[in-house]
Design an enzyme around this catalytic site. Structure first.
Site, PDB file in Angstrom:
ATOM      1  N   SER A   8       0.831  -1.205   0.000  1.00 57.44           N
ATOM      2  CA  SER A   8       0.000   0.000   0.000  1.00 57.44           C
ATOM      3  C   SER A   8       0.864   1.253   0.000  1.00 57.44           C
ATOM      4  O   SER A   8       1.658   1.475   0.919  1.00 57.44           O
ATOM      5  CB  SER A   8      -0.902   0.020   1.238  1.00 57.44           C
ATOM      6  N   HIS A  31      -1.150  -1.272  -4.266  1.00 53.64           N
ATOM      7  CA  HIS A  31      -2.434  -0.882  -3.691  1.00 53.64           C
ATOM      8  C   HIS A  31      -2.474   0.636  -3.509  1.00 53.64           C
ATOM      9  O   HIS A  31      -1.602   1.205  -2.840  1.00 53.64           O
ATOM     10  CB  HIS A  31      -2.636  -1.577  -2.341  1.00 53.64           C
ATOM     11  N   ASP A  33      -4.664   3.721  -2.162  1.00 53.86           N
ATOM     12  CA  ASP A  33      -5.793   4.128  -1.327  1.00 53.86           C
ATOM     13  C   ASP A  33      -6.268   5.524  -1.722  1.00 53.86           C
ATOM     14  O   ASP A  33      -5.532   6.502  -1.584  1.00 53.86           O
ATOM     15  CB  ASP A  33      -5.386   4.128   0.146  1.00 53.86           C
ATOM     16  N   MET A  35      -8.910   8.351  -0.855  1.00 53.65           N
ATOM     17  CA  MET A  35      -9.808   8.793   0.211  1.00 53.65           C
ATOM     18  C   MET A  35     -10.251  10.228  -0.046  1.00 53.65           C
ATOM     19  O   MET A  35      -9.460  11.059  -0.493  1.00 53.65           O
ATOM     20  CB  MET A  35      -9.109   8.712   1.572  1.00 53.65           C
ATOM     21  N   HIS A  64      -8.214   1.251  -4.378  1.00 53.60           N
ATOM     22  CA  HIS A  64      -9.227   1.047  -3.342  1.00 53.60           C
ATOM     23  C   HIS A  64      -9.892   2.393  -3.072  1.00 53.60           C
ATOM     24  O   HIS A  64      -9.288   3.289  -2.474  1.00 53.60           O
ATOM     25  CB  HIS A  64      -8.546   0.502  -2.080  1.00 53.60           C
ATOM     26  N   MET A  66     -12.115   4.649  -1.208  1.00 55.35           N
ATOM     27  CA  MET A  66     -12.834   4.934   0.032  1.00 55.35           C
ATOM     28  C   MET A  66     -13.453   6.317  -0.121  1.00 55.35           C
ATOM     29  O   MET A  66     -13.020   7.300   0.476  1.00 55.35           O
ATOM     30  CB  MET A  66     -11.862   4.864   1.221  1.00 55.35           C
ATOM     31  N   MET A 135     -12.174  -5.555   5.065  1.00 58.03           N
ATOM     32  CA  MET A 135     -11.343  -4.630   5.833  1.00 58.03           C
ATOM     33  C   MET A 135     -11.094  -5.197   7.224  1.00 58.03           C
ATOM     34  O   MET A 135     -12.031  -5.582   7.923  1.00 58.03           O
ATOM     35  CB  MET A 135     -12.017  -3.260   5.946  1.00 58.03           C
ATOM     36  N   ASP A 173      -7.176  -6.158   4.163  1.00 58.21           N
ATOM     37  CA  ASP A 173      -6.472  -4.876   4.192  1.00 58.21           C
ATOM     38  C   ASP A 173      -6.599  -4.282   5.585  1.00 58.21           C
ATOM     39  O   ASP A 173      -7.715  -4.032   6.051  1.00 58.21           O
ATOM     40  CB  ASP A 173      -7.088  -3.939   3.147  1.00 58.21           C
TER      41      ASP A 173
END
Length: 228
Positions: A8, A31, A33, A35, A64, A66, A135, A173
């Site tokens: 990540s 990965h 993230d 957000m 991913h 979010m 998660m 994760d």
């Protein structure tokens, strides 16, 4: 049974992302993230950074999301170069339609569940997916402690995957490290997101190899793998 390690970049040095991407050569996916400071209380990066990362590395990107309104934004991440796009079922208005759109654009479609979200109501959706993400911490921040109470949920999810005979990756994760990865693999996970356990190591690429070896060792003796 092959285990996949997805480092990540949330734990990487954002000022050196291109270098950090190459530092984990041998990883299965990178990965990413995303957000938005709405769905989760943190703000990270978006489409332009994903486009730049896709140009900077040959490692496929696992985005991913979010974020709120993934139905609107997820397809743009495929267009930006992501090979896999994960949306949260808690935020999606039409998860089946979204999964099909992601697949139609050429990426793997993945759905994520927060710790308190049960898997059972979404059993019928599983054939629409290429990966399911459980998660193992509350989404939003890296460096959190692994939630052991998620292990039964991982097991139940693996049972549902086997029940339907699906070729569906099961990703975990949050808090994945040398101390937790074997428990996740034994429970049924086969794709592992690791942040500080990789980027906090002196040799991130070696950390990826070591984590993969641990996961594969645990999988060999796991009941769910022996049934295959």
């Amino acid at each position: 049974m092959a285990a996949q390690i997805n480092p990540s970049i949330l734990s990487a040095d954002f000022a050196r992302l291109a270098d950090e991407a190459t530092a984990v050569e041998g990883a299965d996916f990178l990965h990413v993230d995303v957000m938005d400071n709405h769905f989760v209380p943190n703000l990270t990066l978006g489409v332009p950074v994903v486009e730049s990362l896709a140009r900077a590395t040959d490692t496929p990107l696992d985005c991913h999301l979010m974020i709120e309104a993934p139905d609107r934004w997820a397809p743009q991440y495929v267009e930006a170069g992501a090979s896999s796009v994960t949306f949260h079922v808690e935020a999606a208005a039409a998860p089946v339609r979204l999964a099909r759109e992601i697949r139609a654009k050429g990426a793997r479609a993945s759905m994520a569940l927060k710790p308190a979200t049960p898997i059972e109501p979404y059993e019928d959706l599983l054939p629409e997916l290429d990966m399911l993400l459980i998660m193992t911490v509350e989404p939003g921040f890296g460096g959190q402690a692994f939630l052991d109470i998620m292990l039964p949920k991982i097991r139940r999810t693996r049972e549902l995957i086997s029940k339907h005979g699906l070729d569906l990756w099961l990703q975990v994760d949050g808090g994945v490290s040398a101390g937790t990865i074997e428990r996740c693999a034994e429970a049924g996970a086969d794709v592992f997101v690791a942040g500080s356990a990789v980027y906090g190591a002196d040799d991130p690429a070696a950390a990826v190899r070591a984590l993969r070896a641990q996961a594969e060792g645990a999988t060999k003796s796991a009941a769910w793998a022996c049934d295959h």
